[in-house]
Design an enzyme around this catalytic site. Structure first.
Site, PDB file in Angstrom:
ATOM      1  N   GLU A 275     100.975  89.159  95.116  1.00 22.94           N
ATOM      2  CA  GLU A 275     101.259  87.810  94.619  1.00 22.94           C
ATOM      3  C   GLU A 275     101.143  86.763  95.731  1.00 22.94           C
ATOM      4  O   GLU A 275     100.630  85.663  95.492  1.00 22.94           O
ATOM      5  CB  GLU A 275     102.649  87.786  93.964  1.00 22.94           C
ATOM      6  CG  GLU A 275     102.651  88.610  92.677  1.00 22.94           C
ATOM      7  CD  GLU A 275     104.033  88.937  92.126  1.00 22.94           C
ATOM      8  OE1 GLU A 275     105.045  88.483  92.702  1.00 22.94           O
ATOM      9  OE2 GLU A 275     104.093  89.659  91.113  1.00 22.94           O
TER      10      GLU A 275
ATOM     11  N   PHE B 100     103.937  89.056  74.088  1.00 27.95           N
ATOM     12  CA  PHE B 100     104.283  87.716  74.586  1.00 27.95           C
ATOM     13  C   PHE B 100     103.337  87.214  75.666  1.00 27.95           C
ATOM     14  O   PHE B 100     103.559  86.146  76.241  1.00 27.95           O
ATOM     15  CB  PHE B 100     105.737  87.700  75.095  1.00 27.95           C
ATOM     16  CG  PHE B 100     106.030  88.706  76.178  1.00 27.95           C
ATOM     17  CD1 PHE B 100     105.717  88.465  77.513  1.00 27.95           C
ATOM     18  CD2 PHE B 100     106.649  89.922  75.861  1.00 27.95           C
ATOM     19  CE1 PHE B 100     105.995  89.383  78.508  1.00 27.95           C
ATOM     20  CE2 PHE B 100     106.925  90.863  76.857  1.00 27.95           C
ATOM     21  CZ  PHE B 100     106.594  90.587  78.173  1.00 27.95           C
TER      22      PHE B 100
ATOM     23  N   THR C 246     116.184  89.573  83.717  1.00 24.05           N
ATOM     24  CA  THR C 246     115.086  88.826  83.092  1.00 24.05           C
ATOM     25  C   THR C 246     115.588  87.943  81.956  1.00 24.05           C
ATOM     26  O   THR C 246     115.184  86.783  81.838  1.00 24.05           O
ATOM     27  CB  THR C 246     114.042  89.832  82.542  1.00 24.05           C
ATOM     28  OG1 THR C 246     113.649  90.700  83.601  1.00 24.05           O
ATOM     29  CG2 THR C 246     112.820  89.103  81.997  1.00 24.05           C
TER      30      THR C 246
ATOM     31  N   ASN D 273     112.876  81.358  81.924  1.00 22.01           N
ATOM     32  CA  ASN D 273     113.973  81.880  82.743  1.00 22.01           C
ATOM     33  C   ASN D 273     113.939  81.398  84.188  1.00 22.01           C
ATOM     34  O   ASN D 273     114.394  82.077  85.100  1.00 22.01           O
ATOM     35  CB  ASN D 273     114.051  83.410  82.636  1.00 22.01           C
ATOM     36  CG  ASN D 273     112.761  84.083  83.039  1.00 22.01           C
ATOM     37  OD1 ASN D 273     111.833  83.426  83.527  1.00 22.01           O
ATOM     38  ND2 ASN D 273     112.688  85.389  82.871  1.00 22.01           N
TER      39      ASN D 273
ATOM     40  N   ARG E 113     119.314  82.799  87.095  1.00 24.09           N
ATOM     41  CA  ARG E 113     119.112  82.835  85.638  1.00 24.09           C
ATOM     42  C   ARG E 113     120.441  82.797  84.890  1.00 24.09           C
ATOM     43  O   ARG E 113     120.547  82.185  83.810  1.00 24.09           O
ATOM     44  CB  ARG E 113     118.311  84.076  85.255  1.00 24.09           C
ATOM     45  CG  ARG E 113     116.833  83.982  85.683  1.00 24.09           C
ATOM     46  CD  ARG E 113     116.158  85.328  85.659  1.00 24.09           C
ATOM     47  NE  ARG E 113     114.719  85.253  85.842  1.00 24.09           N
ATOM     48  CZ  ARG E 113     113.948  86.308  86.059  1.00 24.09           C
ATOM     49  NH1 ARG E 113     114.487  87.522  86.133  1.00 24.09           N
ATOM     50  NH2 ARG E 113     112.646  86.172  86.209  1.00 24.09           N
TER      51      ARG E 113
ATOM     52  N   HIS F 155     110.597  83.126  89.094  1.00 21.10           N
ATOM     53  CA  HIS F 155     109.885  84.400  89.213  1.00 21.10           C
ATOM     54  C   HIS F 155     110.118  84.946  90.608  1.00 21.10           C
ATOM     55  O   HIS F 155     110.160  84.190  91.574  1.00 21.10           O
ATOM     56  CB  HIS F 155     108.373  84.233  89.014  1.00 21.10           C
ATOM     57  CG  HIS F 155     107.604  85.430  89.525  1.00 21.10           C
ATOM     58  ND1 HIS F 155     107.453  86.575  88.780  1.00 21.10           N
ATOM     59  CD2 HIS F 155     107.025  85.685  90.716  1.00 21.10           C
ATOM     60  CE1 HIS F 155     106.786  87.474  89.505  1.00 21.10           C
ATOM     61  NE2 HIS F 155     106.514  86.952  90.685  1.00 21.10           N
TER      62      HIS F 155
ATOM     63  N   ARG G 183     115.703  89.451  94.008  1.00 20.39           N
ATOM     64  CA  ARG G 183     115.782  89.858  92.596  1.00 20.39           C
ATOM     65  C   ARG G 183     117.245  89.854  92.125  1.00 20.39           C
ATOM     66  O   ARG G 183     117.548  89.435  91.012  1.00 20.39           O
ATOM     67  CB  ARG G 183     115.167  91.256  92.403  1.00 20.39           C
ATOM     68  CG  ARG G 183     113.673  91.311  92.664  1.00 20.39           C
ATOM     69  CD  ARG G 183     112.845  90.834  91.502  1.00 20.39           C
ATOM     70  NE  ARG G 183     112.978  91.666  90.312  1.00 20.39           N
ATOM     71  CZ  ARG G 183     112.250  91.487  89.216  1.00 20.39           C
ATOM     72  NH1 ARG G 183     111.345  90.512  89.141  1.00 20.39           N
ATOM     73  NH2 ARG G 183     112.407  92.263  88.172  1.00 20.39           N
TER      74      ARG G 183
END
Ligand code: RTP
Ligand code: MG
Length: 148
Positions: free
Chosen positions: A126, A57, A91, A112, A102, A115, A85
């Site tokens: 990041e 993906f 996810t 979704n 989500r 992030h 999280r």
């Protein structure tokens, strides 16, 4: 103090969920120390999702995250990485609990909504990819006697 990188993905921006998502982390008591609306370049997308480059993906993931503006954020607070999280949910939005971002707003795994960094190492990486040091602010909050 621990920091994490969170991003409202293009679907979340299109669906006017920026405010709702910021609101959740603000009300939880975390501190917003950096934020911007931006388009993700193909290079940045490939770098950000490098851990998934062999996955089937990967192409779709890069196409999706570069498809429209995202809202990139840096949040600060005790255990903010793992707590964010939890607040995002699993996810796959169909497996994410109600009350999570989500779980409340998503249906498909590819779209979704949000992030979030999954470890201190990915958070540092990041934040460095998306923000210059000058874009991250340090400040005290008047309510810090009660929360952060
Ligand atoms: P994220 O990195 O976006 O915060 O999501 P995550 O940690 O919960 O999930 P991760 O395993 O890092 O996967 C990154 C993103 O790839 C998409 N994905 N698609 N089609 C699929 O089976 C599949 N699996 C993952 C999701 O959009 C996921 O957020
Ligand atoms: Mg991930």
């Amino acid at each position: 103090m621990e920091k994490t990188f969170l991003m409202v993905k293009p679907d979340g921006v299109q669906r006017n969920l920026i405010g709702e998502i910021v609101n959740r982390f603000e009300k939880k008591g975390f501190k917003l120390v950096g934020a911007k609306l931006m388009k993700v370049s193909e290079d940045l997308a490939k770098n950000h999702y490098a851990e998934h480059k062999e996955r089937p993906f990967f192409g779709e993931l890069v196409d999706f995250i570069t498809s429209g503006p995202v809202f990139a954020m840096v949040w600060e607070g005790e255990k903010v990485i793992s707590t964010a999280r939890e607040m995002m949910g699993k996810t796959n939005p169909l497996e994410a609990a109600p009350g999570t971002v989500r779980g409340d707003f998503g249906i498909t795994v590819g779209k979704n909504v949000i992030h979030g960094s999954d470890s201190p190492e990915s958070s540092e990486r990041e934040i460095g990819l998306f923000f210059n040091e000058s874009e991250i602010t340090t400040y005290d909050k008047q309510d810090s006697a009660w929360i952060y």
